[in-house]
Design a protein around this motif. Structure first.
Motif, PDB file in Angstrom:
ATOM      1  N   ASN A 646       0.484  -1.175   0.197  1.00 36.53           N
ATOM      2  CA  ASN A 646       0.029  -0.018   0.274  1.00 36.53           C
ATOM      3  C   ASN A 646       0.500   0.906  -0.019  1.00 36.53           C
ATOM      4  N   ARG A 647       2.197   1.118   0.102  1.00 40.98           N
ATOM      5  CA  ARG A 647       3.361   2.642   0.434  1.00 40.98           C
ATOM      6  C   ARG A 647       2.663   2.802  -1.062  1.00 40.98           C
ATOM      7  N   GLY A 648       2.122   4.056  -0.439  1.00 37.93           N
ATOM      8  CA  GLY A 648       2.706   5.127  -2.012  1.00 37.93           C
ATOM      9  C   GLY A 648       1.091   5.534  -3.069  1.00 37.93           C
ATOM     10  N   LYS A 649       0.079   4.961  -1.780  1.00 34.60           N
ATOM     11  CA  LYS A 649      -1.588   4.981  -2.112  1.00 34.60           C
ATOM     12  C   LYS A 649      -1.950   5.646  -1.478  1.00 34.60           C
ATOM     13  N   LYS A 650      -3.396   6.431  -2.266  1.00 36.93           N
ATOM     14  CA  LYS A 650      -3.896   7.279  -1.732  1.00 36.93           C
ATOM     15  C   LYS A 650      -4.334   7.114  -0.125  1.00 36.93           C
TER      16      LYS A 650
END
Length: 801
Positions: A646-650
């Motif tokens: 989930n890194r970098g997701k809004k």
């Protein structure tokens, strides 16, 4: 001579013996097997063991569960037997008189005969214990000049031991030897107590010889003498009783009293038809001293003695003297008069031939071919088992000793010696071949034995229930067992020896074979009454049989019975097989119990998992609203944020609280307050997707988290919440409105993202909304106006009430 059972039912005979490991009991079995064949009767051997043996010291510690064999004595009286033969003297050797009589009650309903012991009113075949002991004492006194002779007796309760002790006392008195109680010790007929001999030697300085009531105790005497730094047969002379194989396993060879134990059993079996007809039997088997080296003699003494007597006689009389001497002292196991006459004639013919080699002029007829032919005819006596190789060699020595003194030519003496040695070597070769064949057979048997348990366990893993024991039966076939039967009790029996054993009502036959035919059965397929085992339809009917019956047990647990039709040489393997099957049954029982427990555990585990799941959900859920509680919310959201995928997701964090909860509680009651809180929770849950997270932070405060893929999603959520509450309030008949204030924070997930921090930022946004928000709580406009004017609806976060 074989007795035909023409037009008569073949007799079923039960033979109850002590321990198969005992040479005496083994010989009883040999004689019984020979007679059962001659009588054409079925023989069942029950090695029920010695009663009250208990746990023994030293090497006999493994006899702790020996009492399990005693249960075999329950079967002959309760099952289909015509006669019971009881090795009474051995089985009851440790019992007091009243217990002996109680034991005989086992067999009260079937004709019985007692061996090596007697009781008033019972048929019996006993041993002449007196004459053999008398000959031993006389020999030690008259031939070796002994005056101080010790005696190791058997148990004080054993009839044979009592008679042999009295015979010793009478003999030392008759022949003028020393009489003293210190010269007597009481043993137990085993070889485990050398201290009995040591006590006699220490307590009687100058003791010259010790007489033993059986060979096993005499073996312990050899050990004791050597332990004290003395030499058996030289410093201390030794004699035994029974002439068991042990007598030839010590050095020097043991002088002992010979009783043809096989004859005892042979006579008993042959008397069975008379017992069935109610006739009384009372037979005594003679005993005689067999002189070897442990008494101080050697074979040269015997050769000189016998040859000396022969020199006093003419040729014909010398032959008859030698034949009589051999038949009396050195030939055994011939019980039929016709066979005895045949053996006697073989001896007469050979001895006449041997002595006829000497011409009147003192020269020798040297014909190697004819000599070998005549000798092989004589050697048949040894091959048939009527004479030991030791005695065969002794006969050769006697004949050569007699002839060599009559020959005039050294060359002829050497020729005769070579022929005699050659024929002796021929016998040794036969013996070695027999031993080699037996050893190879034993290797095969032992190889098969080692795999029995493993094979059954593999059957447990890879095949159906009915074929677990098929591999065992196959091995018994390969070991040349004619038939075999494996019976398992319907329920395993716990027996600790402290209560009366009762035969189980029923059992299952699991596997059997008769010749080439193998039968295997499912666990409950073949149920029979235990008392019908020995007359069961599965038993051989086309031929007579000898079945060895062994219990299948492990420690205190009895599993069933095994029956094996074996020859005498395979008895020890039968016991090992029974032990392996017992261990296997125990393992299978454990596996069955483990599977049962495993199944129960699996069910319980499934219940536990379900319960734990429920408990876990309960521990992370708010019980009033059904959404996550604070702990659950943080736990789930933290896992999402920590997931590298989930890194970098809004993402979106929402913080909300209910408007005017205090007013609702105070004016409408706490039930309405709870109703309002649940409404807030439901509205939030409906406004987010199923995979989003909604939680109650406490009181009227809530939080929500969602992964998003568009900007300004917070405004979308706020509008969705506002519209949802508007619809609800319009439809709800409550006199108040349920509303909430919402703050949000949109962010991109990173390694540094912290749940507490994003909620704090969402809460700040909430605070900004609440500062200027006009709270509407009452649906009644007048009440709403009065409340607003009084300031009761101001936001508590502004510091006003």
């Amino acid at each position: 001579m074989k007795k035909e059972q023409t037009n008569k039912k073949r007799l079923n005979i039960a033979l109850c013996i002590g321990m198969l490991e005992s040479d005496f009991s083994y010989a009883i079995c040999e004689g019984a097997l020979m007679a059962a064949k001659d009588l054409d009767a079925n023989l069942f051997i029950f090695p029920g063991g010695i009663l009250d043996l208990g746990e023994r010291p030293n090497e006999e510690r493994n006899l702790r569960y020996h009492y399990q064999y005693n249960t075999l004595y329950s079967y002959p009286n309760n099952c289909s037997f015509d006669v019971v033969i009881i090795e009474y003297g051995v089985i009851t050797s440790l019992l007091a008189p009243e217990k002996k009589k109680k034991f005989l009650e086992y067999f009260k309903d079937v004709p019985s005969i007692l061996l090596a012991g007697s009781e008033e009113g019972y048929p019996s075949i006993t041993i002449d214990n007196r004459e053999g002991i008398r000959q031993a004492v006389r020999h030690l006194v008259q031939e070796h000049g002994c005056r101080t002779i010790g005696f190791v007796s058997g148990p004080k309760t054993n009839q044979d031991a009592i008679e042999r002790l009295q015979a010793y006392k009478d003999a030392v008195k008759e022949f003028g030897a020393k009489e003293a109680e210190s010269l007597i010790e009481y043993g137990d007929f085993t070889s485990y107590f050398p201290e009995f001999t040591e006590n006699i030697i220490r307590n009687n300085p100058g003791v010259e010889a010790v007489v033993y009531a059986n060979d096993q105790m005499a073996v312990s005497g050899f050990q004791a003498v050597e332990n004290m730094g003395l030499v058996p047969g030289k410093d201390i002379l030794i004699t035994g009783f029974d002439d068991s194989p042990l007598a030839m396993m010590v050095e020097p060879y043991m002088t002992t009293v010979r009783v043809d134990v096989k004859e005892i059993a042979y006579q008993a079996v042959m008397c069975c038809p008379d017992l069935v007809e109610g006739k009384h039997i009372d037979i005594t088997v003679p005993s005689k001293l067999v002189i070897r080296e442990s008494c101080g003699c050697n074979s040269d003494n015997i050769v000189r003695q016998v040859s000396g007597e022969m020199y006093k006689l003419n040729r014909g009389a010398a032959v008859q003297f030698l034949v009589n001497e051999l038949m009396e002292k050195y030939v055994d196991s011939i019980y039929e008069p016709i066979e005895k006459a045949r053996v006697r004639k073989v001896m007469v013919d050979y001895f006449n031939y041997y002595l006829s080699l000497l011409r009147d002029d003192g020269t020798l007829i040297m014909d190697e071919k004819e000599f070998g032919k005549q000798y092989h005819l004589f050697e048949d006596i040894y091959i048939r088992g009527y004479m030991s190789m030791e005695n065969l060699f002794l006969v050769n020595q006697i004949l050569y000793g007699y002839m060599s003194n009559l020959l005039n030519n050294d060359t002829e003496c050497r020729w005769l010696l070579e022929q005699t040695s050659f024929t002796s070597n021929s016998a040794a070769t036969v013996e070695n071949k027999k031993k080699f064949v037996a050893d190879e057979r034993n290797k095969v048997f032992e190889s098969l034995l080692t795999n029995i348990t493993g094979d059954i366990l593999q059957q447990q893993m890879f095949s159906d229930e009915a074929h677990r024991f098929e591999s065992v039966i196959n091995k018994l076939q390969r070991m040349h067992y004619k038939s075999s039967y494996l019976y398992v009790y319907s329920e395993k029996m716990i027996y600790n020896g402290n209560h009366k054993w009762t035969i189980p009502d029923s059992c299952y036959i699991r596997a059997s074979h008769d010749g080439e035919k193998i039968s295997v059965y499912d666990e409950y397929e073949k149920v029979i009454k235990c008392c019908d085992i020995f007359s069961d339809a599965n038993m051989p009917t086309e031929h007579r049989f000898d079945e060895l019956v062994l219990p299948l047990f492990s420690n205190e647990v009895q599993f069933g019975l095994s029956l094996m039709e074996v020859d005498i040489e395979s008895f020890r393997f039968a016991q090992q097989i029974a032990c392996q099957i017992s261990v296997t049954l125990e393992v299978l029982d454990i596996i069955k119990e483990q599977n049962k427990i495993k199944k129960e555990l699996e069910i319980n585990l499934a219940k536990t998992v379900e319960t734990n799941k429920l408990l876990d959900e309960m521990s992370t859920m708010d019980p009033m609203t059904g959404v996550k509680n604070r702990r659950g919310f943080f736990q789930v959201v933290d896992n999402i944020i920590r997931n590298e995928v989930n890194r970098g997701k809004k993402a979106l964090a929402v913080y909300a609280d209910m408007d005017c909860l205090k007013v609702v509680n105070d004016e409408f009651g706490h039930d309405d307050g709870d109703f309002s809180i649940k409404t807030i929770a439901n509205t939030l849950s409906d406004s987010f997707r199923k995979n989003d997270v909604v939680g109650r932070m406490g009181g009227d405060e809530f939080a929500a988290f969602a992964m998003v893929n568009q900007d300004d999603y917070g405004e979308v959520i706020k509008k969705r919440i506002k519209d949802s509450l508007a619809r609800f309030n319009e439809q709800c008949d409550k006199p108040y409105y349920v509303n909430m204030s919402v703050g949000y924070y949109e962010f991109t997930i990173s390694e540094e993202t912290d749940v507490e921090e994003i909620l704090r930022l969402a809460d700040e946004n909430l605070y900004e909304e609440k500062k200027n928000k006009v709270k509407v709580v009452y649906k009644d406009p007048e009440k709403q106006r009065l409340a607003a004017e009084s300031g009761a609806l101001h936001n508590r976060r502004t510091g006003r009430s």
